[in-house]
Every structure is written in C-alpha cells, then in structure tokens.
Write a protein that holds these residues in place. Structure first.
Motif, PDB file in Angstrom:
ATOM      1  N   ARG A   1      26.965 -52.801 -69.543  1.00 18.03           N
ATOM      2  CA  ARG A   1      28.401 -52.518 -69.451  1.00 18.03           C
ATOM      3  C   ARG A   1      28.644 -51.008 -69.403  1.00 18.03           C
ATOM      4  O   ARG A   1      29.450 -50.514 -68.612  1.00 18.03           O
ATOM      5  N   HIS A   2      27.934 -50.295 -70.250  1.00 13.63           N
ATOM      6  CA  HIS A   2      28.077 -48.834 -70.279  1.00 13.63           C
ATOM      7  C   HIS A   2      27.585 -48.211 -68.979  1.00 13.63           C
ATOM      8  O   HIS A   2      28.231 -47.313 -68.421  1.00 13.63           O
ATOM      9  N   HIS A   3      26.464 -48.703 -68.471  1.00 12.50           N
ATOM     10  CA  HIS A   3      25.867 -48.146 -67.248  1.00 12.50           C
ATOM     11  C   HIS A   3      26.806 -48.292 -66.056  1.00 12.50           C
ATOM     12  O   HIS A   3      26.937 -47.370 -65.233  1.00 12.50           O
TER      13      HIS A   3
ATOM     14  N   ILE B   1      28.847 -58.428 -64.579  1.00 12.74           N
ATOM     15  CA  ILE B   1      27.877 -57.334 -64.543  1.00 12.74           C
ATOM     16  C   ILE B   1      26.972 -57.438 -63.328  1.00 12.74           C
ATOM     17  O   ILE B   1      26.737 -56.439 -62.636  1.00 12.74           O
ATOM     18  N   VAL B   2      26.468 -58.641 -63.032  1.00 16.09           N
ATOM     19  CA  VAL B   2      25.567 -58.759 -61.885  1.00 16.09           C
ATOM     20  C   VAL B   2      26.327 -58.569 -60.570  1.00 16.09           C
ATOM     21  O   VAL B   2      25.755 -58.079 -59.585  1.00 16.09           O
ATOM     22  N   ILE B   3      27.621 -58.920 -60.535  1.00 14.70           N
ATOM     23  CA  ILE B   3      28.426 -58.621 -59.351  1.00 14.70           C
ATOM     24  C   ILE B   3      28.542 -57.114 -59.172  1.00 14.70           C
ATOM     25  O   ILE B   3      28.408 -56.588 -58.060  1.00 14.70           O
ATOM     26  N   GLU B   4      28.785 -56.404 -60.267  1.00 13.83           N
ATOM     27  CA  GLU B   4      28.882 -54.937 -60.196  1.00 13.83           C
ATOM     28  C   GLU B   4      27.547 -54.340 -59.763  1.00 13.83           C
ATOM     29  O   GLU B   4      27.508 -53.378 -58.982  1.00 13.83           O
ATOM     30  N   ALA B   5      26.446 -54.898 -60.268  1.00 15.78           N
ATOM     31  CA  ALA B   5      25.122 -54.413 -59.871  1.00 15.78           C
ATOM     32  C   ALA B   5      24.891 -54.668 -58.388  1.00 15.78           C
ATOM     33  O   ALA B   5      24.337 -53.819 -57.673  1.00 15.78           O
ATOM     34  N   TYR B   6      25.322 -55.840 -57.909  1.00  9.41           N
ATOM     35  CA  TYR B   6      25.182 -56.135 -56.482  1.00  9.41           C
ATOM     36  C   TYR B   6      26.012 -55.169 -55.643  1.00  9.41           C
ATOM     37  O   TYR B   6      25.561 -54.690 -54.592  1.00  9.41           O
ATOM     38  N   LYS B   7      27.235 -54.866 -56.076  1.00 15.36           N
ATOM     39  CA  LYS B   7      28.093 -53.941 -55.332  1.00 15.36           C
ATOM     40  C   LYS B   7      27.479 -52.554 -55.260  1.00 15.36           C
ATOM     41  O   LYS B   7      27.603 -51.855 -54.244  1.00 15.36           O
ATOM     42  N   ALA B   8      26.782 -52.158 -56.331  1.00 14.28           N
ATOM     43  CA  ALA B   8      26.077 -50.868 -56.303  1.00 14.28           C
ATOM     44  C   ALA B   8      24.977 -50.897 -55.260  1.00 14.28           C
ATOM     45  O   ALA B   8      24.764 -49.925 -54.524  1.00 14.28           O
ATOM     46  N   LEU B   9      24.285 -52.022 -55.179  1.00 20.58           N
ATOM     47  CA  LEU B   9      23.236 -52.188 -54.170  1.00 20.58           C
ATOM     48  C   LEU B   9      23.834 -52.147 -52.767  1.00 20.58           C
ATOM     49  O   LEU B   9      23.303 -51.483 -51.871  1.00 20.58           O
TER      50      LEU B   9
ATOM     51  N   ASP C   1      26.817 -50.890 -51.728  1.00 17.83           N
ATOM     52  CA  ASP C   1      27.605 -49.721 -51.346  1.00 17.83           C
ATOM     53  C   ASP C   1      26.861 -48.398 -51.456  1.00 17.83           C
ATOM     54  O   ASP C   1      27.355 -47.381 -50.962  1.00 17.83           O
ATOM     55  N   ARG C   2      25.697 -48.397 -52.103  1.00 18.49           N
ATOM     56  CA  ARG C   2      24.966 -47.140 -52.284  1.00 18.49           C
ATOM     57  C   ARG C   2      23.628 -47.154 -51.559  1.00 18.49           C
ATOM     58  O   ARG C   2      22.652 -46.559 -52.008  1.00 18.49           O
ATOM     59  N   ALA C   3      23.580 -47.850 -50.440  1.00 19.52           N
ATOM     60  CA  ALA C   3      22.332 -47.931 -49.667  1.00 19.52           C
ATOM     61  C   ALA C   3      21.865 -46.532 -49.254  1.00 19.52           C
ATOM     62  O   ALA C   3      22.681 -45.639 -49.018  1.00 19.52           O
ATOM     63  N   PRO C   4      20.525 -46.301 -49.157  1.00 22.00           N
ATOM     64  CA  PRO C   4      19.478 -47.285 -49.487  1.00 22.00           C
ATOM     65  C   PRO C   4      19.177 -47.314 -50.980  1.00 22.00           C
ATOM     66  O   PRO C   4      18.812 -46.307 -51.568  1.00 22.00           O
TER      67      PRO C   4
ATOM     68  N   PRO D   1      16.657 -53.144 -53.827  1.00 20.09           N
ATOM     69  CA  PRO D   1      17.225 -54.350 -54.437  1.00 20.09           C
ATOM     70  C   PRO D   1      16.471 -54.809 -55.676  1.00 20.09           C
ATOM     71  O   PRO D   1      17.049 -55.432 -56.567  1.00 20.09           O
ATOM     72  N   ASP D   2      15.165 -54.489 -55.749  1.00 18.55           N
ATOM     73  CA  ASP D   2      14.403 -54.910 -56.926  1.00 18.55           C
ATOM     74  C   ASP D   2      14.900 -54.236 -58.196  1.00 18.55           C
ATOM     75  O   ASP D   2      14.751 -54.768 -59.294  1.00 18.55           O
ATOM     76  N   GLN D   3      15.514 -53.036 -58.048  1.00 15.58           N
ATOM     77  CA  GLN D   3      16.008 -52.317 -59.216  1.00 15.58           C
ATOM     78  C   GLN D   3      17.167 -53.050 -59.879  1.00 15.58           C
ATOM     79  O   GLN D   3      17.366 -52.952 -61.087  1.00 15.58           O
ATOM     80  N   VAL D   4      17.952 -53.783 -59.088  1.00 18.23           N
ATOM     81  CA  VAL D   4      19.090 -54.514 -59.634  1.00 18.23           C
ATOM     82  C   VAL D   4      18.629 -55.535 -60.669  1.00 18.23           C
ATOM     83  O   VAL D   4      19.156 -55.614 -61.774  1.00 18.23           O
ATOM     84  N   ALA D   5      17.624 -56.351 -60.308  1.00 16.04           N
ATOM     85  CA  ALA D   5      17.137 -57.384 -61.223  1.00 16.04           C
ATOM     86  C   ALA D   5      16.229 -56.815 -62.298  1.00 16.04           C
ATOM     87  O   ALA D   5      16.177 -57.341 -63.420  1.00 16.04           O
TER      88      ALA D   5
END
Length: 254
Positions: A90-92, A104-112, A114-117, A120-124
C-alpha cells in the motif's frame, strides 16, 4: 471462481489439449458458465467484451483464502488468498489503508502497463503471500494471471471445446468443462497473453510442458515446470551499457 476467455484473447498453451487428443468431452464456454451457476446459485457473473466471462461465488469460501472481484478503470480482477506484505505494498503504490489485495494487484498491473518497459516478473515477485489472481484489462484486452510460489491456493486452467481458456479454483468445473484438457496452473508463474507462461523467479528460463504417459505411451496428464537448462535469449544491449560491457570484456582479454 471461474474465468473464461476466448481463444483470440486467452491463447492457452496448446500442450493443455494433449491428454484429450482423440476425445471431445469438453464443453462450450456458455455451457461451462451455466454449469458454474447451477453449482453456485449465489454467484455473480460478469459478461466481458468479446464473449469473455468472469464469475465469483463466496459459498464454501476458505477463511484464509477468501475470494473477491474488483473492477477499476475497466480492469477486472479476481483475487484469491491474502498478502502478507499488504501494508508495505500500500505504501509503495501510494494507496490508502482501505485498499484490498485486488486493488493492489490492479495498481501493480497499471504500473507495468504504463511504465513500459517494466519487467512483468517484478510485479508478482514483490507479492508475498498465498494467492492466485486473474486480471483482464478491457481497454487493451490484456490478460494477466499469476499464482504464488508454493501453489497455496487451488488454481487450474484448461481448454474449452472451442479452444477458449478456462481458469477456476473448482476442480469439478475444470473437469466437467475441459475434460482431460486441463492442468494445474504452475506455482511461481505468470501468464500474459501475447507473452505466454513465465516463471517470475526465473524469467530468463523457459517454462515447458511435461507429459505423464502410461505404459502404452498414452498421455494421461501434463504439468508445467521451469527448464533451468534452457535459457531464453536476452535482448541485446545497446548504447552505453553495451559499450561498458565491451570495455570490460576487452580488459579481461575475452
């Protein structure tokens, strides 16, 4: 939980159909959803674009592996399980204390996205807990699936009669909907349509299907595992990174 995605979107691994070669006991996506609703009358079904479905029931839910579905910014997420480092995440991502695991995982996906490249492995890899989740981005038609390293949450995938991808934590739905064309979703892996199946701990190594045969050579089942002996070619370095690598190699006399 149930998610069904048309072949054009899901693009499931062809190896899933190997145990079912010569048989046709799988069902259509519509029949699979109807079966799920008959088993779980309290379920909520989400009709997604292009004939895709997501469905969720809280009946017979494990208190330590709860299920939820969240829709934010045309992104649909089914999350099962719990994250141990939820406060840190949450803080991150700058989220409030009320943010759930699915948010949280939706936000992590959006970072993946919108911030390409962005790997994707970093998200999980940053998710610590017992979980499985499915994300479908209705704007980009991106499908993102993941399961924790230990495979703590029941999670299987298979193929419907028309080649659609079927995911569920209910073995009955998978067995009746996909027949033998199914397998456990491999722990510690992510699946992204267009990219395929990847290990988030070993992203540079292939995840391959292994067939389990009987004495006559008939394929009874398949499972997926990381091939630590086969490495995926990495993207060639360019610019200053490549120059620095060449300089180091020259100093070493390579």
């Amino acid at each position: 939980m149930l998610a069904v995605f048309a072949k054009a979107i899901g693009k499931p691994p062809e190896e899933l159909r190997l145990p079912a070669m010569g048989s046709n006991n799988s069902k259509t996506p519509e029949e699979i959803v109807q079966k799920f609703q008959s088993l779980w009358p309290d379920s909520a079904v989400y009709n997604l674009p292009h004939g895709n479905f997501m469905a969720l029931s809280h009946e017979d839910e494990s208190p330590i592996h709860p299920r939820c579905i969240v829709v934010l910014d045309d992104i649909f997420c089914i999350f099962m399980g719990a994250l141990a480092n939820i406060a840190e995440l949450r803080h991150h991502y700058g989220l409030p204390r009320q943010a759930t695991e699915a948010m949280i995982v939706i936000e992590a996906y959006k970072a993946l996205r919108d911030r390409a490249p962005y790997p994707p492995d970093q998200v999980a890899k940053h998710l610590d807990g017992k979980f499985a989740f499915i994300i479908f981005d209705a704007k980009t038609y991106t499908l993102f699936i993941a399961r924790d390293r230990e495979g703590s949450v029941k999670f299987q995938w298979g193929m419907a009669r028309d080649g659609s991808l079927v995911c569920s934590d209910d073995p009955t739905i998978i067995r009746e909907g996909c027949g033998q064309a199914c397998a456990a979703f491999p722990p510690g892996c992510i699946f992204i349509n267009g990219s395929g199946l990847t290990s988030f701990d070993h992203p540079l190594h292939k995840v391959q299907a292994v067939a389990h045969e009987d004495d006559s050579g008939n394929i009874l089942s398949v499972y997926f595992q990381v091939d630590l002996y086969t490495k995926i070619p990495s993207i060639p370095r360019t610019g200053s990174a490549a120059n620095w690598a060449d300089a180091v190699a020259e100093v070493k006399g390579e």
